[in-house]
Design a protein around this motif. Structure first.
Motif, PDB file in Angstrom:
ATOM      1  N   PRO A  99     -10.189  45.363 -68.965  1.00 17.20           N
ATOM      2  CA  PRO A  99      -9.891  44.289 -69.909  1.00 17.20           C
ATOM      3  C   PRO A  99     -11.156  43.828 -70.632  1.00 17.20           C
ATOM      4  CG  PRO A  99     -10.122  43.367 -67.735  1.00 17.20           C
ATOM      5  CD  PRO A  99     -10.241  44.875 -67.573  1.00 17.20           C
ATOM      6  N   ASP A 100     -10.962  42.929 -71.584  1.00 12.63           N
ATOM      7  CA  ASP A 100     -12.103  42.313 -72.273  1.00 12.63           C
ATOM      8  C   ASP A 100     -12.674  41.154 -71.462  1.00 12.63           C
ATOM      9  OD1 ASP A 100     -11.789  43.818 -74.865  1.00 12.63           O
ATOM     10  OD2 ASP A 100      -9.847  42.826 -74.780  1.00 12.63           O
ATOM     11  N   VAL A 101     -11.771  40.437 -70.765  1.00 14.20           N
ATOM     12  CA  VAL A 101     -12.160  39.221 -70.036  1.00 14.20           C
ATOM     13  C   VAL A 101     -11.471  39.200 -68.673  1.00 14.20           C
ATOM     14  CG1 VAL A 101     -12.147  36.687 -70.055  1.00 14.20           C
ATOM     15  CG2 VAL A 101     -12.402  37.946 -72.212  1.00 14.20           C
ATOM     16  N   VAL A 102     -12.191  38.742 -67.660  1.00 14.43           N
ATOM     17  CA  VAL A 102     -11.608  38.470 -66.349  1.00 14.43           C
ATOM     18  C   VAL A 102     -11.760  36.984 -66.062  1.00 14.43           C
ATOM     19  CG1 VAL A 102     -11.643  38.992 -63.885  1.00 14.43           C
ATOM     20  CG2 VAL A 102     -12.241  40.765 -65.530  1.00 14.43           C
ATOM     21  N   VAL A 103     -10.658  36.331 -65.743  1.00 15.25           N
ATOM     22  CA  VAL A 103     -10.679  34.912 -65.386  1.00 15.25           C
ATOM     23  C   VAL A 103     -10.557  34.824 -63.869  1.00 15.25           C
ATOM     24  CG1 VAL A 103      -9.543  32.680 -65.631  1.00 15.25           C
ATOM     25  CG2 VAL A 103      -9.645  34.243 -67.585  1.00 15.25           C
ATOM     26  N   LEU A 104     -11.582  34.283 -63.220  1.00 13.28           N
ATOM     27  CA  LEU A 104     -11.648  34.270 -61.760  1.00 13.28           C
ATOM     28  C   LEU A 104     -11.673  32.846 -61.208  1.00 13.28           C
ATOM     29  CD1 LEU A 104     -14.514  36.887 -61.217  1.00 13.28           C
ATOM     30  CD2 LEU A 104     -12.070  37.284 -60.840  1.00 13.28           C
ATOM     31  N   ASP A 105     -10.827  32.603 -60.208  1.00 18.17           N
ATOM     32  CA  ASP A 105     -10.974  31.400 -59.405  1.00 18.17           C
ATOM     33  C   ASP A 105     -12.171  31.608 -58.488  1.00 18.17           C
ATOM     34  OD1 ASP A 105     -10.478  28.948 -58.217  1.00 18.17           O
ATOM     35  OD2 ASP A 105      -9.038  29.775 -56.782  1.00 18.17           O
ATOM     36  N   ILE A 106     -12.816  30.538 -58.062  1.00 17.18           N
ATOM     37  CA  ILE A 106     -13.973  30.688 -57.186  1.00 17.18           C
ATOM     38  C   ILE A 106     -13.555  30.909 -55.741  1.00 17.18           C
ATOM     39  CG2 ILE A 106     -15.890  29.417 -56.129  1.00 17.18           C
ATOM     40  CD1 ILE A 106     -16.682  28.406 -58.798  1.00 17.18           C
ATOM     41  N   ARG A 107     -12.658  30.078 -55.220  1.00 19.78           N
ATOM     42  CA  ARG A 107     -12.260  30.185 -53.821  1.00 19.78           C
ATOM     43  C   ARG A 107     -10.995  31.034 -53.705  1.00 19.78           C
ATOM     44  NH1 ARG A 107     -13.228  24.145 -51.182  1.00 19.78           N
ATOM     45  NH2 ARG A 107     -15.482  24.073 -51.530  1.00 19.78           N
ATOM     46  N   MET A 108     -11.181  32.263 -53.228  1.00 18.29           N
ATOM     47  CA  MET A 108     -10.061  33.179 -53.022  1.00 18.29           C
ATOM     48  C   MET A 108     -10.287  33.949 -51.728  1.00 18.29           C
ATOM     49  SD  MET A 108      -9.169  34.803 -56.778  1.00 18.29           S
ATOM     50  CE  MET A 108     -10.828  35.413 -57.096  1.00 18.29           C
ATOM     51  N   PRO A 109      -9.207  34.440 -51.100  1.00 20.95           N
ATOM     52  CA  PRO A 109      -9.358  35.213 -49.867  1.00 20.95           C
ATOM     53  C   PRO A 109      -9.897  36.616 -50.130  1.00 20.95           C
ATOM     54  CG  PRO A 109      -7.056  35.124 -50.532  1.00 20.95           C
ATOM     55  CD  PRO A 109      -7.802  34.200 -51.447  1.00 20.95           C
ATOM     56  N   ARG A 110     -10.286  37.281 -49.055  1.00 19.12           N
ATOM     57  CA  ARG A 110     -10.826  38.649 -49.045  1.00 19.12           C
ATOM     58  C   ARG A 110     -12.173  38.737 -49.764  1.00 19.12           C
ATOM     59  NH1 ARG A 110      -6.762  42.885 -51.219  1.00 19.12           N
ATOM     60  NH2 ARG A 110      -8.236  44.357 -50.258  1.00 19.12           N
ATOM     61  N   ILE A 130      -7.096  40.468 -77.316  1.00 23.51           N
ATOM     62  CA  ILE A 130      -7.984  40.234 -76.183  1.00 23.51           C
ATOM     63  C   ILE A 130      -7.191  40.440 -74.903  1.00 23.51           C
ATOM     64  CG2 ILE A 130      -9.423  38.544 -74.986  1.00 23.51           C
ATOM     65  CD1 ILE A 130      -9.813  37.157 -77.705  1.00 23.51           C
ATOM     66  N   ARG A 131      -7.621  41.401 -74.099  1.00 23.40           N
ATOM     67  CA  ARG A 131      -6.923  41.749 -72.868  1.00 23.40           C
ATOM     68  C   ARG A 131      -7.597  41.053 -71.692  1.00 23.40           C
ATOM     69  NH1 ARG A 131      -7.363  46.572 -71.390  1.00 23.40           N
ATOM     70  NH2 ARG A 131      -5.219  47.081 -70.736  1.00 23.40           N
ATOM     71  N   VAL A 132      -6.772  40.400 -70.852  1.00 22.57           N
ATOM     72  CA  VAL A 132      -7.282  39.548 -69.779  1.00 22.57           C
ATOM     73  C   VAL A 132      -6.698  39.960 -68.432  1.00 22.57           C
ATOM     74  CG1 VAL A 132      -7.399  37.178 -68.886  1.00 22.57           C
ATOM     75  CG2 VAL A 132      -7.571  37.600 -71.353  1.00 22.57           C
ATOM     76  N   VAL A 133      -7.551  39.991 -67.407  1.00 25.82           N
ATOM     77  CA  VAL A 133      -7.105  40.058 -66.019  1.00 25.82           C
ATOM     78  C   VAL A 133      -7.325  38.675 -65.417  1.00 25.82           C
ATOM     79  CG1 VAL A 133      -7.653  40.922 -63.711  1.00 25.82           C
ATOM     80  CG2 VAL A 133      -7.421  42.519 -65.612  1.00 25.82           C
ATOM     81  N   LEU A 134      -6.301  38.157 -64.769  1.00 23.77           N
ATOM     82  CA  LEU A 134      -6.313  36.800 -64.217  1.00 23.77           C
ATOM     83  C   LEU A 134      -6.276  36.869 -62.701  1.00 23.77           C
ATOM     84  CD1 LEU A 134      -5.829  33.699 -64.235  1.00 23.77           C
ATOM     85  CD2 LEU A 134      -3.409  34.212 -64.646  1.00 23.77           C
ATOM     86  N   ALA A 135      -7.160  36.136 -62.032  1.00 24.73           N
ATOM     87  CA  ALA A 135      -7.206  36.146 -60.565  1.00 24.73           C
ATOM     88  C   ALA A 135      -7.216  34.729 -60.010  1.00 24.73           C
ATOM     89  CB  ALA A 135      -8.429  36.915 -60.077  1.00 24.73           C
ATOM     90  N   ASP A 136      -6.206  34.441 -59.187  1.00 21.79           N
ATOM     91  CA  ASP A 136      -6.136  33.163 -58.486  1.00 21.79           C
ATOM     92  C   ASP A 136      -5.179  33.356 -57.316  1.00 21.79           C
ATOM     93  OD1 ASP A 136      -5.291  30.306 -57.806  1.00 21.79           O
ATOM     94  OD2 ASP A 136      -6.719  29.937 -59.415  1.00 21.79           O
ATOM     95  N   ASP A 137      -5.502  32.764 -56.174  1.00 20.73           N
ATOM     96  CA  ASP A 137      -4.653  32.980 -55.006  1.00 20.73           C
ATOM     97  C   ASP A 137      -3.406  32.109 -55.016  1.00 20.73           C
ATOM     98  OD1 ASP A 137      -6.375  30.772 -54.646  1.00 20.73           O
ATOM     99  OD2 ASP A 137      -6.120  30.832 -52.486  1.00 20.73           O
ATOM    100  N   GLU A 138      -3.273  31.194 -55.966  1.00 23.14           N
ATOM    101  CA  GLU A 138      -2.092  30.338 -56.056  1.00 23.14           C
ATOM    102  C   GLU A 138      -1.191  30.809 -57.189  1.00 23.14           C
ATOM    103  OE1 GLU A 138      -2.629  26.093 -55.756  1.00 23.14           O
ATOM    104  OE2 GLU A 138      -4.689  26.377 -55.094  1.00 23.14           O
TER     105      GLU A 138
END
Length: 219
Positions: free
Chosen positions: A48-59, A2-10
């Motif tokens: 990827p198969d899954v993207v994990v996203l934080d809700i509050r991020m810039p841009r 399972i391939r994941v893209v992870l997004a978080d500003d921290e």
């Protein structure tokens, strides 16, 4: 895998999430994003198969990124990972096509369970979120039940069977085993169900199944 893209500003949160996912040999983080815009770009590039996203991020916030991904990369499963469980966030996340909603304060094992569930075509809500959704459904359920039953009646008998199992949170593989169908056939049924019901994800379909009486509260 399972391939994941992870997004978080921290950076610390990204490191922690990556470390948790790394404990499962079947999950690989292929890219990390610092904001929603970068998350969309990396998802387009890596597929990827899954993207994990934080809700509050810039841009671009995670909810807006989920909306873009639904159009740009429709096959990817989106999981929202956040500190906040306000009804507005949960509702909008589901409206934007998210298949999972997890809280950062939850048991780390939920992250792996959630990623695996959505990668397999299922859906996952943190128990705290699920309780809120069920409680909200209880308000005015009778008024919505008739409409939900009308929408369900447009389905074939087999599609209603599949919808009931979707309502119980089962993955495509599990539904296939239960109904003696191939996973590809289940995916085709689920796609047809979403289209006929006019919803864009399995969680919304499960809510209709609940309102129509195909699923009982607590199951």
């Amino acid at each position: 895998m399972i391939r994941v893209v992870l997004a978080d500003d921290e950076a610390m949160i990204r490191a922690g999430v990556r470390a948790i996912l790394a404990t499962d040999a079947g999950i690989e983080v292929v890219a990390e994003a610092r904001d929603g815009r970068e998350a969309v770009e990396l998802t387009r590039a890596h597929r990827p198969d899954v993207v994990v996203l934080d809700i509050r991020m810039p841009r671009l916030d995670g909810l807006s990124a989920a909306a873009e991904l639904r159009v740009a990369v429709p096959g990817v499963a989106v999981v929202m990972l956040t500190t906040f469980d306000e009804d507005e966030y949960v509702t909008r996340a589901l409206d934007e096509g998210a298949s999972g909603f997890l809280l950062k304060a939850a048991d780390p094992r939920e992250l792996i369970i959630g990623v695996r569930a959505v990668a397999d075509g299922g859906a996952y809500l943190s128990p705290r979120i699920a309780r809120k959704v069920i409680a909200r459904l209880g308000d005015g359920r009778l008024a919505r039940a008739g409409a939900a039953r009308g929408r369900v009646e447009s389905l074939t008998p087999r599609e209603r069977e599949v919808l009931a199992l979707v309502g119980h949170g089962m993955s495509n593989q599990d539904i296939g085993h239960a109904l003696f169908l191939s996973e590809g056939t289940v995916k085709a049924h689920v796609s047809a169900i979403l289209q006929r019901l006019g919803v864009n994800n399995r969680v919304r379909a499960a809510i209709i199944a609940y309102e129509a009486g195909l699923v009982r509260a607590g199951t």
